[in-house]
Enzyme design. Sequence first.
Site, PDB file in Angstrom:
ATOM      1  N   GLN A  13     -50.442  36.433  56.014  1.00  0.00           N
ATOM      2  CA  GLN A  13     -49.312  37.342  55.771  1.00  0.00           C
ATOM      3  C   GLN A  13     -49.822  38.682  55.252  1.00  0.00           C
ATOM      4  OE1 GLN A  13     -45.617  35.469  54.168  1.00  0.00           O
ATOM      5  NE2 GLN A  13     -47.067  34.280  52.961  1.00  0.00           N
ATOM      6  N   TYR A  62     -56.460  29.351  50.309  1.00  0.00           N
ATOM      7  CA  TYR A  62     -55.759  28.086  50.597  1.00  0.00           C
ATOM      8  C   TYR A  62     -54.433  28.220  49.865  1.00  0.00           C
ATOM      9  CZ  TYR A  62     -55.065  22.989  50.951  1.00  0.00           C
ATOM     10  OH  TYR A  62     -54.587  21.732  51.231  1.00  0.00           O
ATOM     11  N   TYR A 126     -53.240  24.134  43.108  1.00  0.00           N
ATOM     12  CA  TYR A 126     -53.385  25.484  43.684  1.00  0.00           C
ATOM     13  C   TYR A 126     -53.649  26.499  42.560  1.00  0.00           C
ATOM     14  CZ  TYR A 126     -51.701  29.976  45.573  1.00  0.00           C
ATOM     15  OH  TYR A 126     -51.557  31.305  45.925  1.00  0.00           O
TER      16      TYR A 126
HETATM   17  N1  NAP Z   1     -47.991  33.081  49.797  1.00  0.00           N
HETATM   18  C1  NAP Z   1     -47.555  33.257  48.557  1.00  0.00           C
HETATM   19  O1  NAP Z   1     -46.397  33.002  48.240  1.00  0.00           O
HETATM   20  C2  NAP Z   1     -48.493  33.797  47.496  1.00  0.00           C
HETATM   21  C3  NAP Z   1     -48.032  33.878  46.175  1.00  0.00           C
HETATM   22  C4  NAP Z   1     -48.894  34.382  45.202  1.00  0.00           C
HETATM   23  C5  NAP Z   1     -50.168  34.776  45.537  1.00  0.00           C
HETATM   24  N2  NAP Z   1     -50.591  34.660  46.822  1.00  0.00           N
HETATM   25  C6  NAP Z   1     -51.963  35.064  47.125  1.00  0.00           C
HETATM   26  O2  NAP Z   1     -51.916  36.169  48.005  1.00  0.00           O
HETATM   27  C7  NAP Z   1     -53.045  36.118  48.890  1.00  0.00           C
HETATM   28  C8  NAP Z   1     -52.583  36.202  50.333  1.00  0.00           C
HETATM   29  O3  NAP Z   1     -51.766  35.072  50.616  1.00  0.00           O
HETATM   30  P1  NAP Z   1     -50.998  34.916  52.006  1.00  0.00           P
HETATM   31  O4  NAP Z   1     -49.663  34.358  51.705  1.00  0.00           O
HETATM   32  O5  NAP Z   1     -51.135  36.160  52.801  1.00  0.00           O
HETATM   33  O6  NAP Z   1     -51.878  33.761  52.671  1.00  0.00           O
HETATM   34  P2  NAP Z   1     -51.676  33.059  54.098  1.00  0.00           P
HETATM   35  O7  NAP Z   1     -50.618  33.761  54.871  1.00  0.00           O
HETATM   36  O8  NAP Z   1     -51.554  31.591  53.857  1.00  0.00           O
HETATM   37  O9  NAP Z   1     -53.067  33.354  54.827  1.00  0.00           O
HETATM   38  C9  NAP Z   1     -54.237  32.756  54.379  1.00  0.00           C
HETATM   39  C10 NAP Z   1     -55.392  33.345  55.142  1.00  0.00           C
HETATM   40  O10 NAP Z   1     -56.583  32.702  54.663  1.00  0.00           O
HETATM   41  C11 NAP Z   1     -57.317  32.269  55.769  1.00  0.00           C
HETATM   42  N3  NAP Z   1     -58.113  31.092  55.461  1.00  0.00           N
HETATM   43  C12 NAP Z   1     -57.667  29.885  55.033  1.00  0.00           C
HETATM   44  N4  NAP Z   1     -58.702  29.033  54.934  1.00  0.00           N
HETATM   45  C13 NAP Z   1     -59.813  29.734  55.294  1.00  0.00           C
HETATM   46  C14 NAP Z   1     -61.191  29.395  55.413  1.00  0.00           C
HETATM   47  N5  NAP Z   1     -61.645  28.168  55.138  1.00  0.00           N
HETATM   48  N6  NAP Z   1     -62.052  30.360  55.814  1.00  0.00           N
HETATM   49  C15 NAP Z   1     -61.601  31.607  56.106  1.00  0.00           C
HETATM   50  N7  NAP Z   1     -60.322  31.974  56.041  1.00  0.00           N
HETATM   51  C16 NAP Z   1     -59.433  31.038  55.632  1.00  0.00           C
HETATM   52  C17 NAP Z   1     -56.287  31.937  56.834  1.00  0.00           C
HETATM   53  O11 NAP Z   1     -56.918  31.897  58.085  1.00  0.00           O
HETATM   54  P3  NAP Z   1     -56.349  30.912  59.254  1.00  0.00           P
HETATM   55  O12 NAP Z   1     -55.055  31.528  59.690  1.00  0.00           O
HETATM   56  O13 NAP Z   1     -57.388  30.975  60.304  1.00  0.00           O
HETATM   57  O14 NAP Z   1     -56.194  29.574  58.613  1.00  0.00           O
HETATM   58  C18 NAP Z   1     -55.331  33.109  56.649  1.00  0.00           C
HETATM   59  O15 NAP Z   1     -55.811  34.230  57.329  1.00  0.00           O
HETATM   60  C19 NAP Z   1     -53.801  34.838  48.537  1.00  0.00           C
HETATM   61  O16 NAP Z   1     -54.816  35.135  47.637  1.00  0.00           O
HETATM   62  C20 NAP Z   1     -52.738  33.994  47.853  1.00  0.00           C
HETATM   63  O17 NAP Z   1     -53.317  33.046  46.972  1.00  0.00           O
HETATM   64  C21 NAP Z   1     -49.787  34.194  47.814  1.00  0.00           C
END
Ligand code: NAP
Length: 312
Positions: A13, A62, A126
């Site tokens: 995202q 993750y 997490y």
């Molecule tokens: N989502 C939320 O509500 C939320 C809330 C608070 C903080 N955050 C933080 O914000 C940041 C961005 O989150 P997001 O929601 O954009 O995450 P996301 O949409 O779940 O995307 C995760 C990304 O990480 C990649 N990834 C996962 N496993 C991997 C691996 N083993 N090696 C390389 N790449 C890997 C995925 O690639 P693939 O697509 O190839 O799997 C994807 O590009 C993160 O640090 C998250 O912890 C998120």
Amino acid sequence: MKPTILLTGKTGQLGSELNRLLLRLGEVIAPDSDDLDLREPDKIRGVMRDAKPQVVVNAAAYTAVDAAETDEANARAINAEAPQVLAREAQKQGALVVHFSTDYVFDGSKNTPYVESDSPNPLNAYGRTKLAGEEAIRNSGVAHLIFRTSWVYAMHGRNFLQTILRLATEREELKVVEDQTGAPTSAKDLAEAATAILKGIIPATDGSLTFPKISGTYHMTAAGQTNWYEFAKAILEEATRAPQDLPWLTSATNGRPIISSRVLPTSTQAFGSPAHRPAYSVLSNARLLEGFGVTLAHWRTQLHRCFCSSNC
Ligand SMILES: NC(=O)c1ccc[n+]([C@@H]2O[C@H](COP(=O)([O-])OP(=O)(O)OC[C@H]3O[C@@H](n4cnc5c(N)ncnc54)[C@H](OP(=O)(O)O)[C@@H]3O)[C@@H](O)[C@H]2O)c1
């Protein structure tokens, strides 16, 4: 000379927004998870040594909060061990690390917005792994910006906005948790804020980087607060008023009409998710404003803009 920026998580995202925006600041090298699996430390070192980035933006994580309860080793490898390797390599190379973390490092026992100096106490796997990632970066001595954010959504990917829109085409009644309070944050706004900050610290003229005394942890979320129940109601309000041919909306609903006429509040206990979540995880963004003059719009404004745009 433009700086080289290594971006992880470009399919996510936040990462997909950053992949678009960071191009304005430098040359972006953005391996996907096939090219760079963050569970492989030697691969990380190899990519870092080949790319020699001036800035590493780690948007990969993750993020499956419930799945992490039974898959903590994997979550730890990606959320804690990989950031440690990235940070150590970056420190050796004199690069800046930009990393994202979560409101779920807190236990939710406060009822006023968390500040960066509040003690973390994650309630779930997490949150534990994300906190370990933060600590690894801080302990590495690398110049870093850790942005803690919350309740991220986008026009694609797996998130609450998409789930509600899909369920609203399948069920007449939705039950949504009312006793968790936080700040839904659009990935687009988050990426724009992070990019604006980087723009301010990467001088455009000669590509030489200055990292003044900015290293540290900052909260970066939408302004305001709400709960999942109110957020769900706001999503459906917007969705019924929005142009129905918005491409991302059509894709989220699969082109089907919204049939949910009732959204009912429920409790966390009744909902029964595998992972415990904080009852209150609103983050104060005062330090972000003070340090960088950056502030994000109110969550309701962000959501509304999403439904007026082909990209949210
Ligand atoms: N989502 C939320 O509500 C939320 C809330 C608070 C903080 N955050 C933080 O914000 C940041 C961005 O989150 P997001 O929601 O954009 O995450 P996301 O949409 O779940 O995307 C995760 C990304 O990480 C990649 N990834 C996962 N496993 C991997 C691996 N083993 N090696 C390389 N790449 C890997 C995925 O690639 P693939 O697509 O190839 O799997 C994807 O590009 C993160 O640090 C998250 O912890 C998120």
